[in-house]
Design a protein around this motif. Sequence first.
Motif, PDB file in Angstrom:
ATOM      1  N   VAL A  92      35.614 -21.424 -27.460  1.00 19.03           N
ATOM      2  CA  VAL A  92      35.971 -22.639 -28.204  1.00 19.03           C
ATOM      3  C   VAL A  92      35.164 -22.789 -29.488  1.00 19.03           C
ATOM      4  N   LEU A  93      33.910 -22.336 -29.489  1.00 16.63           N
ATOM      5  CA  LEU A  93      33.111 -22.453 -30.708  1.00 16.63           C
ATOM      6  C   LEU A  93      33.636 -21.543 -31.805  1.00 16.63           C
ATOM      7  N   GLU A  94      34.138 -20.378 -31.426  1.00 11.09           N
ATOM      8  CA  GLU A  94      34.712 -19.483 -32.423  1.00 11.09           C
ATOM      9  C   GLU A  94      36.051 -20.015 -32.933  1.00 11.09           C
ATOM     10  N   ALA A 153      47.058 -23.015 -30.822  1.00 11.84           N
ATOM     11  CA  ALA A 153      47.834 -22.804 -29.599  1.00 11.84           C
ATOM     12  C   ALA A 153      48.530 -21.450 -29.578  1.00 11.84           C
ATOM     13  N   THR A 154      48.814 -20.861 -30.741  1.00  9.41           N
ATOM     14  CA  THR A 154      49.533 -19.584 -30.773  1.00  9.41           C
ATOM     15  C   THR A 154      48.618 -18.378 -30.689  1.00  9.41           C
ATOM     16  N   ARG A 210      27.912 -19.235 -21.203  1.00  8.24           N
ATOM     17  CA  ARG A 210      29.214 -18.981 -21.830  1.00  8.24           C
ATOM     18  C   ARG A 210      30.366 -19.594 -21.037  1.00  8.24           C
ATOM     19  N   ARG A 211      30.091 -19.985 -19.784  1.00 11.67           N
ATOM     20  CA  ARG A 211      31.128 -20.639 -18.987  1.00 11.67           C
ATOM     21  C   ARG A 211      30.998 -22.159 -18.990  1.00 11.67           C
ATOM     22  N   ARG A 220      41.421 -28.002 -27.546  1.00 13.28           N
ATOM     23  CA  ARG A 220      41.427 -26.554 -27.344  1.00 13.28           C
ATOM     24  C   ARG A 220      41.449 -26.228 -25.839  1.00 13.28           C
ATOM     25  N   ARG A 221      40.743 -27.011 -25.058  1.00 11.26           N
ATOM     26  CA  ARG A 221      40.711 -26.748 -23.611  1.00 11.26           C
ATOM     27  C   ARG A 221      42.104 -26.907 -23.008  1.00 11.26           C
ATOM     28  N   ARG A 222      42.835 -27.940 -23.455  1.00  9.46           N
ATOM     29  CA  ARG A 222      44.198 -28.144 -22.956  1.00  9.46           C
ATOM     30  C   ARG A 222      45.127 -27.002 -23.371  1.00  9.46           C
ATOM     31  N   GLU A 223      44.856 -26.392 -24.522  1.00  9.74           N
ATOM     32  CA  GLU A 223      45.695 -25.283 -24.987  1.00  9.74           C
ATOM     33  C   GLU A 223      45.423 -23.982 -24.251  1.00  9.74           C
ATOM     34  N   GLY A 224      44.304 -23.921 -23.525  1.00 10.04           N
ATOM     35  CA  GLY A 224      44.005 -22.721 -22.755  1.00 10.04           C
ATOM     36  C   GLY A 224      42.821 -21.923 -23.245  1.00 10.04           C
ATOM     37  N   TRP A 225      42.088 -22.417 -24.258  1.00 12.45           N
ATOM     38  CA  TRP A 225      40.882 -21.725 -24.705  1.00 12.45           C
ATOM     39  C   TRP A 225      39.811 -21.850 -23.631  1.00 12.45           C
TER      40      TRP A 225
END
Length: 589
Positions: free
Chosen positions: A408-410, A195-196, A358-359, A398-403
Amino acid sequence: MTHDRLSSVVERAARAYPKLDRGTLEARDRGGGLVTAAVAHAPAVAAPRAYRAEAGEAAVFFDGLPVDRLGDLAAHDAEVLLERWPELPERLEGVFSAIRVDGRSGEVECLLDVLGMAQVYVVRDGAAWALSNNVEVLRLVSEVAEPDPLGLSSMLTLGWVAGDRTLLKGVEVLPGGHLHRLGARITARPLLSPATVVPRASPPPRPARELAAAMTRTMAALPRSGGPLSCGLTAGRDSRVIVALALAAGLDVDYFTSGSPDHVDVRRAAELAGRLGLRHRVIAPEVPRDPAQWARQTAAFSAQSDGIASLWDVGDWAEHQVPLDRLGVKLWGPGGEIGRSARIGVGIPFMANAPGLRRSWRAQRWVLEQKTACWGGLVTPEGAAETRRYLDRYVDERRREGWRAREVLESYYAFERVKHWAASGVRRASEATDIFAPFISRDYIEYCYALTPAQRYAEAAHHRLLGALAPELRDQPPFDAPWKPQRPRAATVHATVTGAGWALRRMPGAARRSPPRPPSFAARWYAAGRPLHREMATAFPSSPVWDFVDRRRYEQLVAAEPGPHVEGLCRALTALWYLHGRHEAPATT
């Protein structure tokens, strides 16, 4: 629990580590409901490390090797850590855990490295809890015995224990990159977490020369900890950057390469060392010669690693089974690929850069599904499904955190694979050496996630670091592969062409001309224990492992000559030996 009972538990668990000095064992009632016990290497072996310190009702303990990123504090001295504790969350790097116990308040603070590679485990029972850097201690304290479904399934399908779990249900891993506070309740303050470092919220990367200076400053603090420095040398990018950092920091390092003299990595490493005037040696650990010896060493490996390290990765554990006169520091390169996605397979860089895909969150999930290897039916459908459900949860978080989808794979590579697989490497080496991993640092990780996916594909972090530290090391072969074009706009085309070529080679009827390779060390280790593999099935017919491993398929595969599924068999054997075999033979080598 009394300090006598805890002392007995720690002494029993320490038997798996013959290089520890059980004369250092000390247990105390601290007040406030706290009881502590610790055992370490002999002072003469560990010096100048001092692992514990006390002042009044407060005490500090540490494991691994904390290093001050500013280069001022002797962070290997617990007295310094106790005195400067409030400053440490912002200052310490390295692979370490540090604990402060306050008998007056009844609270414990636990500070972990940025990815938690020096793992610390916790077991909870209502408001009560127990904390240790050793799973066996918590198993004996809590008497937990039931396997963890995700722990088992991820070991089998991924090759490491995922999701901050262990192989035992109820024994969890405290997340790295946090300052944890344990008292009447357990809380955590994030220092570095997914998240950071969300890329879209990250500031632009600072100049590479500043990153190089920060990483060099931390490296330069290593000699203060004492003990010899060593580093594995290969033809890859990561070890090249570590060499450049070590030279810039003025470190005296013993370089080595593991393998046979005719191996390409050995030849190229020797060539590089000769050109730079580095000390270099070749090491070749031995495979056990008979089944009894194999059983003793496999039991020792299972006990020392607490089941979090796959038997497929036994090689570097075997490298450290030598007499120990002085506790050293091994420079190690895990995490380098956080900034060089082009080197983490085909699917991840392709999905991060290919137009349209990628999207797509569905495309990213598909790639993660392919990570769950079932080894020709060895893993049951239920076992594979358990891991896939976890990977879905990982993506959703990760999606909720804004990635974004293309990132996300990285994130998975750093905060799942490196975080847990590399931690198992720390456990494999911990009895014989401390680890320092330059890429497992907030400076490097924050820099890399401030780059674009295209820049990570071009390996910009490594290219720029070498340019700032030693351009001649960047530009001179031998490398295991040429540099990608340092033009981020070319990443889309390059990744697409690479992905298409990979897909064509996998089509039915495509010619495959891979030259035969000699068996790996892990495959030879597996072969040396073949007389015992079938016995693990017949001796433990009711093992819960068979809920995740198809027993009939396991027996078919172990009866045949080693083939393409031998790594999967090693993972199954990891679970069987940890749950049933680690105490069948003395944990000595």
